[in-house]
Scaffold this motif. Structure first.
Motif, short mmCIF file in Angstrom:
data_model
loop_
_atom_site.label_atom_id
_atom_site.label_comp_id
_atom_site.label_asym_id
_atom_site.label_seq_id
_atom_site.Cartn_x
_atom_site.Cartn_y
_atom_site.Cartn_z
N HIS A 31 0.84 -1.20 0.00
CA HIS A 31 0.00 0.00 0.00
C HIS A 31 0.88 1.24 0.00
O HIS A 31 2.05 1.20 0.35
N ASP A 32 0.28 2.35 -0.41
CA ASP A 32 1.00 3.61 -0.48
C ASP A 32 1.41 4.06 0.91
O ASP A 32 0.68 3.85 1.89
N ALA A 33 2.58 4.70 0.98
CA ALA A 33 3.07 5.20 2.27
C ALA A 33 2.14 6.28 2.84
O ALA A 33 2.10 6.50 4.04
N ASN A 34 1.38 6.93 1.98
CA ASN A 34 0.46 7.97 2.45
C ASN A 34 -1.00 7.51 2.40
O ASN A 34 -1.91 8.32 2.26
N ALA A 35 -1.22 6.22 2.53
CA ALA A 35 -2.59 5.68 2.48
C ALA A 35 -3.48 6.32 3.54
O ALA A 35 -4.67 6.49 3.33
N ARG A 36 -2.89 6.70 4.66
CA ARG A 36 -3.67 7.32 5.74
C ARG A 36 -4.25 8.67 5.32
O ARG A 36 -5.15 9.20 5.95
N CYS A 37 -3.74 9.24 4.20
CA CYS A 37 -4.21 10.53 3.71
C CYS A 37 -5.41 10.41 2.77
O CYS A 37 -5.94 11.42 2.32
N ASP A 38 -5.82 9.18 2.48
CA ASP A 38 -7.00 8.96 1.65
C ASP A 38 -8.18 9.70 2.29
O ASP A 38 -8.43 9.57 3.49
N GLU A 39 -8.88 10.46 1.48
CA GLU A 39 -9.96 11.32 2.01
C GLU A 39 -11.03 10.52 2.74
O GLU A 39 -11.48 10.91 3.83
N ALA A 40 -11.43 9.40 2.20
CA ALA A 40 -12.47 8.58 2.86
C ALA A 40 -11.96 8.04 4.19
O ALA A 40 -12.69 8.06 5.20
N LEU A 41 -10.70 7.59 4.23
CA LEU A 41 -10.14 7.10 5.49
C LEU A 41 -10.00 8.22 6.52
O LEU A 41 -10.23 8.01 7.71
N ARG A 42 -9.64 9.39 6.06
CA ARG A 42 -9.51 10.53 6.99
C ARG A 42 -10.86 10.89 7.60
O ARG A 42 -10.98 11.14 8.80
N ARG A 43 -11.90 10.93 6.75
CA ARG A 43 -13.24 11.23 7.27
C ARG A 43 -13.69 10.17 8.27
O ARG A 43 -14.21 10.47 9.34
N ALA A 44 -13.49 8.89 7.90
CA ALA A 44 -13.91 7.79 8.78
C ALA A 44 -13.15 7.84 10.10
O ALA A 44 -13.75 7.66 11.17
N THR A 45 -11.85 8.09 10.05
CA THR A 45 -11.04 8.14 11.26
C THR A 45 -11.45 9.33 12.13
O THR A 45 -11.53 9.22 13.35
N ALA A 46 -11.71 10.47 11.50
CA ALA A 46 -12.14 11.66 12.25
C ALA A 46 -13.46 11.42 12.96
O ALA A 46 -13.66 11.87 14.09
N GLU A 47 -14.35 10.68 12.33
CA GLU A 47 -15.67 10.43 12.91
C GLU A 47 -15.68 9.27 13.91
O GLU A 47 -16.45 9.28 14.86
N HIS A 48 -14.82 8.26 13.69
CA HIS A 48 -14.90 7.04 14.50
C HIS A 48 -13.65 6.72 15.31
O HIS A 48 -13.65 5.78 16.09
N GLY A 49 -12.57 7.46 15.09
CA GLY A 49 -11.35 7.25 15.86
C GLY A 49 -10.37 6.28 15.21
O GLY A 49 -10.66 5.66 14.18
N MET A 50 -9.21 6.19 15.83
CA MET A 50 -8.12 5.37 15.29
C MET A 50 -8.46 3.88 15.27
O MET A 50 -7.93 3.14 14.45
N SER A 51 -9.32 3.43 16.16
CA SER A 51 -9.68 2.02 16.15
C SER A 51 -10.38 1.65 14.85
O SER A 51 -10.24 0.52 14.36
N PHE A 52 -11.12 2.58 14.27
CA PHE A 52 -11.77 2.34 12.97
C PHE A 52 -10.70 2.12 11.91
O PHE A 52 -10.79 1.19 11.11
N LEU A 53 -9.66 2.97 11.93
CA LEU A 53 -8.57 2.84 10.97
C LEU A 53 -7.86 1.50 11.14
O LEU A 53 -7.58 0.81 10.15
#
Length: 160
Positions: A31-53
């Protein structure tokens, strides 16, 4: 420089290796080194926390390790199997928690909504990566032939 065309025999070998490789579990997840920057993942993490990620990456690993790179969840047994597989690090998942989690993933576009609604958990990006990997393996089986790719010299010349 154009790539050479395959003979019928080579094409059959390529197709066979491609098909076999695409249905095998992957040994690792690229996976990309910046996969955490994916917009959908960022929104999901912001709403549900790091455990969601973290749960997302567990599911990615599970999808990659499955022979068809998907989960069949058309029935209760499918959801129970996914719940067992998602239960890691002392956290036990229920089938309902898995269903809710996957519903959220589909809402963010992290798994394919249409396929989820049909009882399959599939990530399009994983499928594309599997195909890319399978094409490379199939090409190597033909002595390094690279499908849909420029040769090394053509790449260098194209940069000029």
């Amino acid at each position: 420089m154009a790539r050479r065309e395959l003979s019928n025999e080579e094409q059959e070998q390529f197709d066979k290796v491609l098909s076999e490789t695409m249905t095998k579990p992957l040994d690792y997840v690229r996976h990309d080194a910046n996969a955490r920057c994916d917009e959908a993942l960022r929104r999901a993490t912001a709403e549900h926390g790091m455990s969601f990620l973290g749960s997302w990456w567990v599911l990615v690993e599970l999808l990659c390790s499955k022979s068809e790179h998907e989960y069949d969840v058309r029935d209760a047994t499918g959801w129970n199997i996914l719940a067992l597989d998602m239960s890691t690090c002392g956290r036990l998942w229920t089938a309902d928690e898995c269903r809710d989690f996957c519903e959220q993933l589909a809402g963010y576009g992290l798994i394919e909504r249409e396929l989820f609604d049909a009882g399959r958990i599939v990530n399009d990006r994983i499928c594309r990566e599997v195909e890319k990997y399978a094409r490379a393996v199939a090409g190597k089986s033909l002595g390094g032939w690279k499908p849909n790719a420029l040769s090394g010299n053509a790449k260098r010349d194209a940069k000029r």
